[in-house]
Design an enzyme around this catalytic site. Structure first.
Site, PDB file in Angstrom:
ATOM      1  N   LEU A 494       0.782  -1.233   0.000  1.00 44.39           N
ATOM      2  CA  LEU A 494       0.000   0.000   0.000  1.00 44.39           C
ATOM      3  C   LEU A 494       0.819   1.290   0.000  1.00 44.39           C
ATOM      4  CD1 LEU A 494      -2.929  -0.753   2.520  1.00 44.39           C
ATOM      5  CD2 LEU A 494      -2.956  -0.861   0.023  1.00 44.39           C
ATOM      6  N   ALA A 709      -2.431   5.999  -1.259  1.00 43.42           N
ATOM      7  CA  ALA A 709      -2.987   6.273  -2.579  1.00 43.42           C
ATOM      8  C   ALA A 709      -2.423   5.316  -3.625  1.00 43.42           C
ATOM      9  CB  ALA A 709      -2.705   7.726  -2.993  1.00 43.42           C
ATOM     10  N   HIS A 710      -1.600   4.359  -3.198  1.00 39.49           N
ATOM     11  CA  HIS A 710      -0.996   3.381  -4.108  1.00 39.49           C
ATOM     12  C   HIS A 710      -1.321   1.981  -3.618  1.00 39.49           C
ATOM     13  CE1 HIS A 710       2.424   6.594  -4.571  1.00 39.49           C
ATOM     14  NE2 HIS A 710       1.290   6.978  -5.143  1.00 39.49           N
ATOM     15  N   GLN A 711      -1.934   1.187  -4.461  1.00 40.89           N
ATOM     16  CA  GLN A 711      -2.222  -0.211  -4.099  1.00 40.89           C
ATOM     17  C   GLN A 711      -1.576  -1.119  -5.157  1.00 40.89           C
ATOM     18  OE1 GLN A 711      -5.306   1.832  -4.762  1.00 40.89           O
ATOM     19  NE2 GLN A 711      -4.977   2.772  -2.777  1.00 40.89           N
TER      20      GLN A 711
END
Length: 780
Positions: A494, A709-711
């Site tokens: 994440l 904000a990153h997966q």
């Protein structure tokens, strides 16, 4: 291409009619709003009280002192009358505040609604109130002063349950107030769009439409792509330009530049997964993921960093040699060239703090490339959609190119499952099926009660299926389709982020200018194995910056919020080593994230927070908040005077909060320091002591929260079937003709904003799919 529309503001999008009666009883709602009222109440001078039950009173002397402190802290303070009007505001009297609060509740999962409902019911009983407040009187019947004291006691309780319970109400009250209060926006000067707003040219999409009916509508294609985000859009362009018949479907809808950027309420409703309110199961991580036409590329911040060598080598060492090949580098370069990735972004104050502060401290910082076609793109609103269309994301560049080459598109299509060839039992994917929802007669979406809205089952038959629904949704689609690989949904990364924000003795207006145009990389390899943090500026929308701002009292928080226009926001973003998983909610099928940042990754995040604090200090911050529970803010006791190599702006904070103690009474612009004060830099004893407290307290508390904000990683690429979900060319190990091409295939965390890596992998996978189709055609 459509011509620009001469507008002074984006076209507003109406929100769906919200029906709240089905969730809570009147008594439960009253208890909820009684709590929110105590968090941000109406505060008035005691001689001006008109409603003693619903106003928190202060003396005239207290009000004057608060105003004088505000004037000392702000370059452009409001008038005294406007200041008192701001304190007098009572959010729960604002219908927009009430409706937005109920909308937020409506968007959370069924399980969380039930939990909150139980809490509200208990607080409204004599026994429950006794346990929670120490009084037999139900909470909503207690005075405003008592409710404020109760909330303060929850904050300070040793048992984590109480502060964590309180924090859920604090965040709700603060975020909703900051979105809906017009006077706060007036005083701060905040606007959701630039002063010189002018929408860019939007592509005239022609989405496939279907008539109302009960029978399944059928479409055929060579390739069907599920998802229009960074992975799916690149696949669409590559395959269509190679001559294949391509259909792209997405559950989200398209919004042209003339409707962007959206207000926070509309952006949550129309642009984000889970209406922008996703949290991990333990609520330690809040997540933002795009869910609209163009996916994450519509709401990201333009950052276009290429995958670094040490990560490429790590992936190659797992048997995926492609990542250290020239072919992969060529792919990243090709991606960047098409989107016009350059370093031309003009840094605003927040990003200059990183660049200039790192130089003074001997650290490495650089400009962050932007996918803006060389445009300066001095806009801080891209998280709510890019109205200028300068950000060349999927809906502006890749998908229009695919359309011009012949691709067909379906918006509002929620895919149920992948179809397989049952006649031969070969396990070959042959298409998808799902439910399509029309717009209403006026072209609006999510308006279920409007005329003309209907749903239709649609089946798309294709020779190849590419799943590109994103890290949170792609594994759920594979599972719904019957795949059994145990890695599906696991290995979730994440890039969790911890934040710091600070005030400066300047009128920053930090919401103006590019969100992320610089990055400090000196701490990206803290373990010698490529795990560490990057230091970046973050979104400055007030409801994102201030919803976690510490609440000690109603007056304190309202006064601090007034300083918003002189604040800057930063994140320590970790390349996480340890993982979580995603699975389907049993009630409604939405993604559920089980992820808790590990002690290993929290330690790296803490290192980043300390570094950010140093950057802020050396650049003249007057007050710094770590957001770590139990750590007060740092308040600079003396001004720091500009000096070559150490120079920072003159600034002083006299409020007397925080570990540094009361101010020295030095006025603005008064250089009351000697040469030793100037030369000491970040060795100020007060600051050093505060950093020690920061490090000692750490991020180990269950109350510590993080953003994401990153997966990445839930359909991991692997060299062997037993190690992941897809093979080195993106094909699902369990099935023929089925591919995954989004950030879910990352073998581990990328360590950089994942867009360029995602697109380069999708480019490679799409080219392989095209070659495979050509071989089949040649055989025929």
């Amino acid at each position: 291409m459509a011509a620009p529309i001469p507008l002074n503001a984006p076209i507003p999008l109406p929100l769906p009619v919200f029906k709240s009666n089905e969730y809570y009883t009147d008594s439960q709602w009253q208890t909820l709003f009684a709590l929110l009222d105590a968090i941000i109440p109406s505060i008035v001078v005691d001689t001006e009280v008109t409603d003693k039950n619903n106003q928190l009173s202060i003396t005239e002397a207290q009000c004057r002192e608060a105003y004088e402190r505000t004037k000392r802290n702000l370059k452009h303070a409001p008038s005294y009358d406007k200041f008192k009007e701001y304190l007098r505001v009572r959010p729960v009297d604002n219908p927009n505040f009430v409706e937005e609060t109920k909308r937020v509740i409506g968007n959370i999962s069924k399980g969380n609604k039930k939990e909150l409902g139980v809490v509200l019911s208990v607080l409204n009983t004599r026994l429950g109130s006794l346990v929670a407040t120490g009084s037999l009187l139900p909470l909503q019947e207690q005075s405003l002063e008592v409710k404020e004291t109760i909330l303060q006691s929850w904050n300070q309780a040793r048992l984590n349950f109480w502060p964590m319970l309180g924090e859920s109400f604090f965040k709700m009250a603060k975020s909703t107030f900051l979105q809906t209060d017009p006077l706060f926006h007036e005083i701060s000067g905040f606007k959701h769009h630039t002063e010189d707003y002018k929408p860019g040219s939007g592509f005239e999409y022609e989405f496939m439409q279907f008539p109302a009916g009960s029978e399944t509508e059928r479409v055929t294609a060579d390739v069907v792509i599920v998802g229009s985000g960074c992975g799916g859009a690149v696949c669409a362009k590559v395959l269509t330009e190679a001559g294949h018949d391509v259909v792209v479907v997405d559950k989200g809808y398209y919004f042209p530049p003339s409707q962007l950027p959206m207000t926070p309420q509309s952006a949550s409703e129309y642009l984000y997964e889970g209406k922008g309110g996703m949290q991990s199961v333990d609520r330690s991580v809040g997540m933002l993921a795009g869910s609209c036409w163009g996916g994450g590329g519509t709401v990201n911040w333009s950052a276009s960093l290429q995958l670094q060598g040490f990560v490429r080598q790590e992936w190659a060492d797992r048997g995926l040699g492609f990542f250290t090949s020239q072919e992969f580098q060529d792919g990243m370069d090709r991606i960047c060239e098409f989107m016009g990735v350059t370093d031309t972004g003009r840094p605003n104050h927040g990003n200059k703090v990183i660049l200039d502060g790192a130089r003074k401290l001997g650290w490495h910082a650089k400009a962050c490339p932007q996918n803006t076609g060389g445009a300066e793109h001095y806009c801080g609103s891209c998280h709510a959609g890019c109205g200028s269309a300068e950000k060349r994301g999927p809906s502006v560049s890749w998908l229009p190119a695919a359309a011009q080459a012949g691709a067909r598109f379906i918006e509002g299509f929620n895919v149920s499952k992948v179809l397989f060839d049952e006649s031969t039992g070969s396990g070959k994917a042959v298409g998808i099926v799902g439910e399509w929802t029309s717009r209403d007669e006026d072209g609006r979406v999510n308006m279920s009660d409007s005329e003309g809205v209907f749903r239709r089952t649609v089946e798309v038959r294709a020779k190849r299926v590419i799943v590109a629904g994103g890290t949170l949704n792609s594994p759920l689609l594979l599972t719904r389709s019957g795949l059994k690989n145990p890695h599906i949904g696991k290995n979730l990364y994440l890039h969790p982020a911890a934040g710091i924000h600070a005030t400066f003795d300047e009128d920053i207006k930090g919401w103006e200018g590019g969100i992320l145009t610089s990055v400090c990389t000196s701490f990206e390899n803290l373990d010698g194995k490529g795990h560490g943090v990057k230091l970046e500026a973050s979104v400055m929308a007030p409801h994102i910056l201030l919803y976690e701002h510490p609440w000690e009292s109603a007056l304190q928080w309202k006064l601090d919020a007034l300083r918003y226009r002189q604040m800057a926001n930063y994140i320590s973003l970790v390349r996480d080593r340890d993982t979580g998983r995603v699975y389907a909610d049993p009630d409604d099928g939405r993604p559920v994230v089980a992820y808790t940042p590990s002690a290993f990754d929290r330690a790296h995040l803490l290192t980043g927070l300390v570094a950010i604090a140093k950057l802020c200090y050396i650049q003249g911050a007057t007050e710094i908040w770590s957001r770590i529970p139990g750590v007060p803010s740092f308040v600079r006791r003396r001004p720091v005077v500009s000096s070559v190599g150490v120079g920072v702006s003159v600034g002083v904070n006299e409020e007397g909060k925080g570990i540094a103690g009361p101010g020295e009474g030095v006025g603005e612009g008064h250089a009351d320091t000697d040469d030793d004060d100037i030369a000491q830099g970040i060795n100020d004893p007060d600051f050093v002591a505060w950093l020690r407290l920061l490090e000692k307290t750490g991020l180990g508390s269950p109350r510590a929260t993080f953003g994401c904000a990153h997966q990445m990683g839930t359909c991991r690429m692997s060299a062997r079937p037993g190690d992941g979900v897809v093979d080195p060319r993106g094909r699902v190990w369990e099935a023929d003709g089925l591919y995954v091409a989004d950030a879910s295939v990352f073998p581990s965390a990328s360590g950089v904003n994942p867009m360029i890596t995602n697109m380069a992998i999708a480019d490679y996978i799409a080219r392989g799919v095209s070659r495979g189709l050509r071989r089949v055609e040649l055989k025929l």
